[in-house]
Scaffold this motif. Structure first.
Motif, PDB file in Angstrom:
ATOM      1  N   TRP A 105       0.876  -1.176   0.000  1.00 45.45           N
ATOM      2  CA  TRP A 105       0.000   0.000   0.000  1.00 45.45           C
ATOM      3  C   TRP A 105       0.914   1.228   0.000  1.00 45.45           C
ATOM      4  N   ALA A 106       0.746   2.127  -0.938  1.00 46.23           N
ATOM      5  CA  ALA A 106       1.711   3.227  -1.023  1.00 46.23           C
ATOM      6  C   ALA A 106       1.121   4.470  -1.657  1.00 46.23           C
ATOM      7  N   LEU A 107       1.792   5.594  -1.364  1.00 42.63           N
ATOM      8  CA  LEU A 107       1.485   6.892  -1.953  1.00 42.63           C
ATOM      9  C   LEU A 107       2.649   7.280  -2.848  1.00 42.63           C
ATOM     10  N   SER A 108       2.370   7.772  -4.047  1.00 45.92           N
ATOM     11  CA  SER A 108       3.424   8.246  -4.940  1.00 45.92           C
ATOM     12  C   SER A 108       3.548   9.760  -4.842  1.00 45.92           C
ATOM     13  N   HIS A 109       4.688  10.276  -5.301  1.00 47.63           N
ATOM     14  CA  HIS A 109       4.909  11.728  -5.239  1.00 47.63           C
ATOM     15  C   HIS A 109       3.973  12.480  -6.176  1.00 47.63           C
ATOM     16  N   LYS A 110       3.241  11.758  -7.000  1.00 47.77           N
ATOM     17  CA  LYS A 110       2.262  12.392  -7.873  1.00 47.77           C
ATOM     18  C   LYS A 110       0.888  12.524  -7.207  1.00 47.77           C
ATOM     19  N   THR A 132      10.860  17.905   0.980  1.00 44.78           N
ATOM     20  CA  THR A 132       9.541  17.653   1.554  1.00 44.78           C
ATOM     21  C   THR A 132       9.648  16.671   2.706  1.00 44.78           C
ATOM     22  N   ARG A 133       8.774  16.833   3.709  1.00 42.18           N
ATOM     23  CA  ARG A 133       8.661  15.860   4.800  1.00 42.18           C
ATOM     24  C   ARG A 133       7.357  15.091   4.625  1.00 42.18           C
ATOM     25  N   ILE A 134       7.467  13.776   4.595  1.00 47.55           N
ATOM     26  CA  ILE A 134       6.290  12.926   4.503  1.00 47.55           C
ATOM     27  C   ILE A 134       6.186  12.111   5.790  1.00 47.55           C
ATOM     28  N   GLY A 135       5.079  12.282   6.526  1.00 48.77           N
ATOM     29  CA  GLY A 135       4.838  11.514   7.736  1.00 48.77           C
ATOM     30  C   GLY A 135       3.863  10.382   7.459  1.00 48.77           C
ATOM     31  N   ILE A 136       4.089   9.254   8.111  1.00 48.68           N
ATOM     32  CA  ILE A 136       3.220   8.089   7.917  1.00 48.68           C
ATOM     33  C   ILE A 136       2.803   7.560   9.287  1.00 48.68           C
ATOM     34  N   LEU A 137       1.502   7.477   9.504  1.00 46.70           N
ATOM     35  CA  LEU A 137       0.958   6.956  10.758  1.00 46.70           C
ATOM     36  C   LEU A 137       0.269   5.626  10.481  1.00 46.70           C
ATOM     37  N   PHE A 138       0.821   4.565  11.054  1.00 45.79           N
ATOM     38  CA  PHE A 138       0.204   3.247  10.944  1.00 45.79           C
ATOM     39  C   PHE A 138      -0.514   2.948  12.253  1.00 45.79           C
ATOM     40  N   ASP A 139      -1.808   2.710  12.167  1.00 47.51           N
ATOM     41  CA  ASP A 139      -2.609   2.357  13.341  1.00 47.51           C
ATOM     42  C   ASP A 139      -3.084   0.922  13.165  1.00 47.51           C
ATOM     43  N   GLY A 143      -6.563  -0.217  12.082  1.00 51.79           N
ATOM     44  CA  GLY A 143      -6.323  -0.768  10.751  1.00 51.79           C
ATOM     45  C   GLY A 143      -6.190   0.271   9.664  1.00 51.79           C
ATOM     46  N   THR A 144      -5.647   1.453  10.005  1.00 50.33           N
ATOM     47  CA  THR A 144      -5.569   2.546   9.036  1.00 50.33           C
ATOM     48  C   THR A 144      -4.132   2.996   8.790  1.00 50.33           C
ATOM     49  N   LEU A 145      -3.932   3.613   7.638  1.00 51.06           N
ATOM     50  CA  LEU A 145      -2.668   4.250   7.283  1.00 51.06           C
ATOM     51  C   LEU A 145      -2.973   5.678   6.875  1.00 51.06           C
ATOM     52  N   THR A 146      -2.329   6.639   7.539  1.00 56.47           N
ATOM     53  CA  THR A 146      -2.595   8.059   7.316  1.00 56.47           C
ATOM     54  C   THR A 146      -1.288   8.765   6.967  1.00 56.47           C
ATOM     55  N   TYR A 147      -1.354   9.700   6.019  1.00 53.85           N
ATOM     56  CA  TYR A 147      -0.163  10.436   5.603  1.00 53.85           C
ATOM     57  C   TYR A 147      -0.211  11.882   6.075  1.00 53.85           C
ATOM     58  N   TYR A 148       0.995  12.434   6.299  1.00 54.29           N
ATOM     59  CA  TYR A 148       1.181  13.834   6.645  1.00 54.29           C
ATOM     60  C   TYR A 148       2.191  14.417   5.665  1.00 54.29           C
ATOM     61  N   ALA A 157      -5.629   7.163   4.346  1.00 54.36           N
ATOM     62  CA  ALA A 157      -5.404   6.722   2.969  1.00 54.36           C
ATOM     63  C   ALA A 157      -5.885   5.293   2.739  1.00 54.36           C
ATOM     64  N   PHE A 158      -5.617   4.415   3.707  1.00 47.87           N
ATOM     65  CA  PHE A 158      -5.998   3.008   3.585  1.00 47.87           C
ATOM     66  C   PHE A 158      -6.623   2.540   4.897  1.00 47.87           C
ATOM     67  N   SER A 159      -7.520   1.578   4.806  1.00 48.49           N
ATOM     68  CA  SER A 159      -8.157   0.996   5.992  1.00 48.49           C
ATOM     69  C   SER A 159      -8.195  -0.520   5.844  1.00 48.49           C
ATOM     70  N   GLY A 160      -8.627  -1.200   6.910  1.00 53.80           N
ATOM     71  CA  GLY A 160      -8.705  -2.656   6.886  1.00 53.80           C
ATOM     72  C   GLY A 160      -7.387  -3.359   7.077  1.00 53.80           C
TER      73      GLY A 160
END
Length: 249
Positions: A105-110, A132-139, A143-148, A157-160
């Motif tokens: 599961w990923a985010l691209s720079h685009k 740039t600073r990219i923060g990633i919160l894994f819960d 069951g979520t992934l959140t970006y900063y 961004a993602f769940s489950g």
């Protein structure tokens, strides 16, 4: 945006300690020095896409980490996310390396999210040639992934992800030549009081060899050693049952 650490999550947690895995990476990812926190991609020129996996297993916990990305933000794809051991770490083509299957599961720079071969619009494309600073919160509980981005929350961004049974790890990749990403601001949530006490102790220890000087039981030494990153002497418990017994102390 001005750097504002108070906007980042898990500030009441403890400092986390993990590095990029020097054994699980593309041959086009290089490290310099002994910290293994900065991954350099395609140091001369690029003929494909290179990735690397982190050493942190994420499942069932809450973790936050930031990536400081060099000013060279460009190319086909620079990605930040999580993946299993089955996720690919190299391609001889310029591609979105992660999210092509159900193993990452990923985010691209685009500004696009990728998973299971599908892409979704998530945020504005990153400005090229600007650090740039990219923060990633894994819960792992929710069951979520959140970006900063530069301290600003971009939303879930993602769940489950709590349903994934395979171990999950941080992953990054880049198709662009002479790019780099550095780990910083790593935090994790305390598991219990025992975990909180360990965090206080390891702040006073410089390396795992310092643990041998402590007048504590072997099980406690093993428990402390698990929390210290030592790139020169990786942690390899001699007796796994001793490490496991710490829960009964």
């Amino acid at each position: 945006m001005e750097e504002n650490e108070t906007t980042l999550p898990l500030q009441n947690g403890c400092d986390d300690q993990w590095i990029w895995n020097r054994w699980e990476r593309s041959p086009d990812v290089k490290f310099f020095g002994r910290t293994y926190r900065t991954a350099h991609f395609h140091i001369n020129w690029s003929a494909g896409t290179a990735g690397v996996r982190g050493t942190r297993i994420l499942n069932n916990g809450r973790y936050f980490w930031e990536l400081r990305i060099t000013q060279r933000i460009f190319g086909t794809s620079m990605m930040f996310g999580i993946g299993t051991k089955k996720s690919k770490l190299h391609a001889n083509s310029f591609t979105n390396l992660f999210g092509q299957d159900d193993q990452s599961w990923a985010l691209s720079h685009k500004g696009l999210l990728w998973h299971s071969g599908k892409t979704y619009s998530y945020t504005k494309p990153f400005q090229e040639n600007q650090s740039t600073r990219i923060g990633i919160l894994f819960d792992g509980i929710a069951g979520t992934l959140t970006y900063y981005k530069d301290g600003e929350c971009l939303g879930v961004a993602f769940s489950g992800l709590n349903e994934i049974k395979e171990p999950l790890y941080p992953v990054i990749c880049s198709s662009a030549a002479r790019t780099a990403m550095t780990l910083s601001s790593m935090k994790r949530e305390f598991v219990n009081l025992q975990d909180r006490c360990r965090a206080v102790i390891v702040k006073k220890l410089r390396c795992r060899s310092s643990i041998d000087k402590l007048m504590v039981p072997a099980g406690v030494k093993c428990y402390l050693a698990e929390a210290i990153v030592d790139e020169i002497q990786p942690f390899k418990p001699m007796y796994r049952n001793i490490c496991n017994s710490i829960g009964s102390l």
